[in-house]
Design an enzyme around this catalytic site. Structure first.
Site, PDB file in Angstrom:
ATOM      1  N   HIS A   3      -9.824   0.840   5.150  1.00 23.30           N
ATOM      2  CA  HIS A   3      -8.532   1.127   5.780  1.00 23.30           C
ATOM      3  C   HIS A   3      -8.745   2.110   6.931  1.00 23.30           C
ATOM      4  O   HIS A   3      -9.554   3.035   6.825  1.00 23.30           O
ATOM      5  CB  HIS A   3      -7.559   1.721   4.750  1.00 23.30           C
ATOM      6  CG  HIS A   3      -6.144   1.695   5.237  1.00 23.30           C
ATOM      7  ND1 HIS A   3      -5.678   2.586   6.181  1.00 23.30           N
ATOM      8  CD2 HIS A   3      -5.115   0.861   4.971  1.00 23.30           C
ATOM      9  CE1 HIS A   3      -4.407   2.310   6.446  1.00 23.30           C
ATOM     10  NE2 HIS A   3      -4.045   1.263   5.723  1.00 23.30           N
ATOM     11  N   GLY A   7       2.995  -0.968   4.327  1.00 26.82           N
ATOM     12  CA  GLY A   7       2.933   0.450   3.975  1.00 26.82           C
ATOM     13  C   GLY A   7       4.329   0.999   3.736  1.00 26.82           C
ATOM     14  O   GLY A   7       4.928   0.815   2.672  1.00 26.82           O
ATOM     15  N   GLY A   8       4.888   1.663   4.741  1.00 29.55           N
ATOM     16  CA  GLY A   8       6.162   2.366   4.607  1.00 29.55           C
ATOM     17  C   GLY A   8       7.286   1.526   4.007  1.00 29.55           C
ATOM     18  O   GLY A   8       8.058   2.023   3.176  1.00 29.55           O
ATOM     19  N   GLU A  63      -7.074   4.506   7.933  1.00 29.35           N
ATOM     20  CA  GLU A  63      -6.807   5.910   7.598  1.00 29.35           C
ATOM     21  C   GLU A  63      -8.023   6.549   6.931  1.00 29.35           C
ATOM     22  O   GLU A  63      -8.169   7.773   6.951  1.00 29.35           O
ATOM     23  CB  GLU A  63      -5.553   5.999   6.712  1.00 29.35           C
ATOM     24  CG  GLU A  63      -4.296   5.771   7.549  1.00 29.35           C
ATOM     25  CD  GLU A  63      -3.103   5.237   6.775  1.00 29.35           C
ATOM     26  OE1 GLU A  63      -3.089   5.302   5.544  1.00 29.35           O
ATOM     27  OE2 GLU A  63      -2.175   4.740   7.455  1.00 29.35           O
ATOM     28  N   GLU A  67      -5.210  -5.020  10.454  1.00 35.08           N
ATOM     29  CA  GLU A  67      -4.232  -3.957  10.637  1.00 35.08           C
ATOM     30  C   GLU A  67      -4.555  -3.198  11.926  1.00 35.08           C
ATOM     31  O   GLU A  67      -5.367  -2.248  11.897  1.00 35.08           O
ATOM     32  CB  GLU A  67      -4.285  -2.975   9.460  1.00 35.08           C
ATOM     33  CG  GLU A  67      -3.958  -3.613   8.135  1.00 35.08           C
ATOM     34  CD  GLU A  67      -3.441  -2.576   7.137  1.00 35.08           C
ATOM     35  OE1 GLU A  67      -2.268  -2.670   6.775  1.00 35.08           O
ATOM     36  OE2 GLU A  67      -4.205  -1.683   6.748  1.00 35.08           O
ATOM     37  N   GLY A  96       2.238   2.523  10.910  1.00 33.89           N
ATOM     38  CA  GLY A  96       3.135   3.672  10.821  1.00 33.89           C
ATOM     39  C   GLY A  96       3.792   4.053  12.131  1.00 33.89           C
ATOM     40  O   GLY A  96       4.369   5.119  12.258  1.00 33.89           O
ATOM     41  N   SER A 106       3.386  -1.762  10.473  1.00 33.19           N
ATOM     42  CA  SER A 106       4.825  -1.725  10.749  1.00 33.19           C
ATOM     43  C   SER A 106       5.557  -3.009  10.363  1.00 33.19           C
ATOM     44  O   SER A 106       6.484  -3.435  11.055  1.00 33.19           O
ATOM     45  CB  SER A 106       5.082  -1.364  12.214  1.00 33.19           C
ATOM     46  OG  SER A 106       4.638  -0.043  12.481  1.00 33.19           O
ATOM     47  N   ASN A 143       0.865  -1.183   0.000  1.00 34.14           N
ATOM     48  CA  ASN A 143       0.000   0.000   0.000  1.00 34.14           C
ATOM     49  C   ASN A 143       0.901   1.232   0.000  1.00 34.14           C
ATOM     50  O   ASN A 143       1.476   1.581   1.026  1.00 34.14           O
ATOM     51  CB  ASN A 143      -0.908  -0.034   1.235  1.00 34.14           C
ATOM     52  CG  ASN A 143      -1.805   1.186   1.317  1.00 34.14           C
ATOM     53  OD1 ASN A 143      -1.830   2.006   0.397  1.00 34.14           O
ATOM     54  ND2 ASN A 143      -2.540   1.301   2.417  1.00 34.14           N
ATOM     55  N   TRP A 144       1.002   1.867  -1.150  1.00 34.93           N
ATOM     56  CA  TRP A 144       1.915   3.012  -1.281  1.00 34.93           C
ATOM     57  C   TRP A 144       1.302   4.298  -0.726  1.00 34.93           C
ATOM     58  O   TRP A 144       1.949   5.335  -0.706  1.00 34.93           O
ATOM     59  CB  TRP A 144       2.357   3.169  -2.750  1.00 34.93           C
ATOM     60  CG  TRP A 144       3.240   2.040  -3.210  1.00 34.93           C
ATOM     61  CD1 TRP A 144       3.863   1.122  -2.408  1.00 34.93           C
ATOM     62  CD2 TRP A 144       3.621   1.705  -4.555  1.00 34.93           C
ATOM     63  NE1 TRP A 144       4.597   0.235  -3.169  1.00 34.93           N
ATOM     64  CE2 TRP A 144       4.462   0.581  -4.493  1.00 34.93           C
ATOM     65  CE3 TRP A 144       3.319   2.254  -5.793  1.00 34.93           C
ATOM     66  CZ2 TRP A 144       5.011  -0.013  -5.628  1.00 34.93           C
ATOM     67  CZ3 TRP A 144       3.866   1.659  -6.929  1.00 34.93           C
ATOM     68  CH2 TRP A 144       4.707   0.541  -6.844  1.00 34.93           C
ATOM     69  N   LYS A 145       0.032   4.245  -0.343  1.00 36.44           N
ATOM     70  CA  LYS A 145      -0.640   5.407   0.261  1.00 36.44           C
ATOM     71  C   LYS A 145      -0.395   6.657  -0.591  1.00 36.44           C
ATOM     72  O   LYS A 145      -0.328   6.564  -1.814  1.00 36.44           O
ATOM     73  CB  LYS A 145      -0.193   5.572   1.711  1.00 36.44           C
ATOM     74  CG  LYS A 145      -0.405   4.285   2.526  1.00 36.44           C
ATOM     75  CD  LYS A 145      -0.197   4.438   4.007  1.00 36.44           C
ATOM     76  CE  LYS A 145      -0.384   3.101   4.697  1.00 36.44           C
ATOM     77  NZ  LYS A 145      -0.265   3.170   6.139  1.00 36.44           N
TER      78      LYS A 145
HETATM   79  P1  13P Z   1       2.861   0.668   7.705  1.00 35.23           P
HETATM   80  O1  13P Z   1       3.458  -0.589   7.157  1.00 35.23           O
HETATM   81  O2  13P Z   1       3.520   1.916   7.218  1.00 35.23           O
HETATM   82  O3  13P Z   1       2.712   0.593   9.207  1.00 35.23           O
HETATM   83  O4  13P Z   1       1.353   0.759   7.116  1.00 35.23           O
HETATM   84  C1  13P Z   1       0.540  -0.367   7.171  1.00 35.23           C
HETATM   85  C2  13P Z   1      -0.676  -0.106   6.405  1.00 35.23           C
HETATM   86  O5  13P Z   1      -1.504   0.725   6.775  1.00 35.23           O
HETATM   87  C3  13P Z   1      -0.870  -0.840   5.147  1.00 35.23           C
HETATM   88  O6  13P Z   1      -2.161  -0.661   4.642  1.00 35.23           O
END
Ligand code: 13P
Length: 242
Positions: free
Chosen positions: A89, A224-225, A91, A161, A167, A203, A8-10
């Site tokens: 999600h 994500g990150g 977020e 998640e 994050g 994470s 997930n590149w957000k």
């Molecule tokens: P991180 O891996 O940056 O914690 O993000 C996880 C995430 O929200 C994937 O959808």
């Protein structure tokens, strides 16, 4: 076979960066699922053409078409090359006030428009500390009961998640993840979705992915990150192939 790795590149990367990262993964013959920003879908679709990578969008409109300024329909996203889409999600639940009702509409619309959704669920730190984690996740999974039995089998995955792990650098331990995944799988079974993979997200990094991947109830990872650079994502994907 291995386990699923979803990236997930957000709201990160620019066109060139997204294209180059996708092309490098495609060159390796990788099978990961990529979720770039919507404006990069066409470019990434082009970069991964003919390979085994799958493409997804990060969000979808609950409506089919019409006067919905700024929204993107499932049909538009599919036309841009997506076959998957994230829904629920945290977020979006938190930052955009998305309710279970809205998420249910998005799931249905995604399926009607030709996209397989990944439903994301997860409790906050406060909910976990109060001992409500399983109940909250169970409630969030209940939207799946609004889908027809056939639609349920078209859901690509559920991603657990925990909000406190996203994050923050503080991932769920393998034990915490496996326990919750067991609960999720039991709920999915009651909905006729025992074959739906359950991914862990929060994470995930190259140095903690092996122990999470080793959990019998973890079918893959939503990253994500650590999915934003080739080295890191390739290392996680390599671990998932072992
Ligand atoms: P991180 O891996 O940056 O914690 O993000 C996880 C995430 O929200 C994937 O959808």
């Amino acid at each position: 076979m291995g386990k699923i790795v979803a990236a997930n590149w957000k709201m990160n990367l620019k066109r060139q960066g997204a294209r180059e990262l996708a092309a490098a993964l495609a060159r390796d013959g990788r099978q990961a699922w990529l979720f770039p920003a919507a404006v990069h879908l066409v470019e990434v679709a082009e970069a991964i053409k003919g390979g085994k990578l799958q493409l997804g969008a990060q969000d979808v409109s609950p409506d089919r078409d019409g006067a919905f300024t700024g929204d993107l329909s499932a049909e538009m996203l599919a036309d841009a090359g997506a076959s998957l889409v994230l829904a629920g999600h945290s977020e979006r639940r938190q930052g955009h006030g998305e309710s279970s009702g809205l998420i249910a509409r998005k799931l249905k619309r995604a399926l009607q428009g030709g996209l397989s959704p990944l439903l994301c669920v997860g409790e906050t730190r406060a909910e976990r500390e109060m001992g409500h984690a399983a109940a909250i996740v169970g409630q969030q999974l209940s939207v799946l009961s609004e889908l027809s039995p056939t639609q349920r089998t078209q859901v690509a995955a559920v991603a657990y998640e925990p909000v406190w792990a996203i994050g923050t650098g503080l991932n769920a331990t393998a034990k915490q993840a496996d326990e919750m995944h067991r609960e999720v799988k039991s709920k999915l079974k009651s909905l006729g979705m025992e074959k739906t993979p359950v991914l862990y997200g929060g994470s995930v990094k190259a140095d903690n992915c092996a122990e999470l991947l080793a959990c019998p109830n973890v079918d893959g990872l939503l990253v994500g990150g650590a999915s934003l650079t080739y080295e890191s994502l390739a290392a996680i994907d390599d671990a998932a192939r072992k």
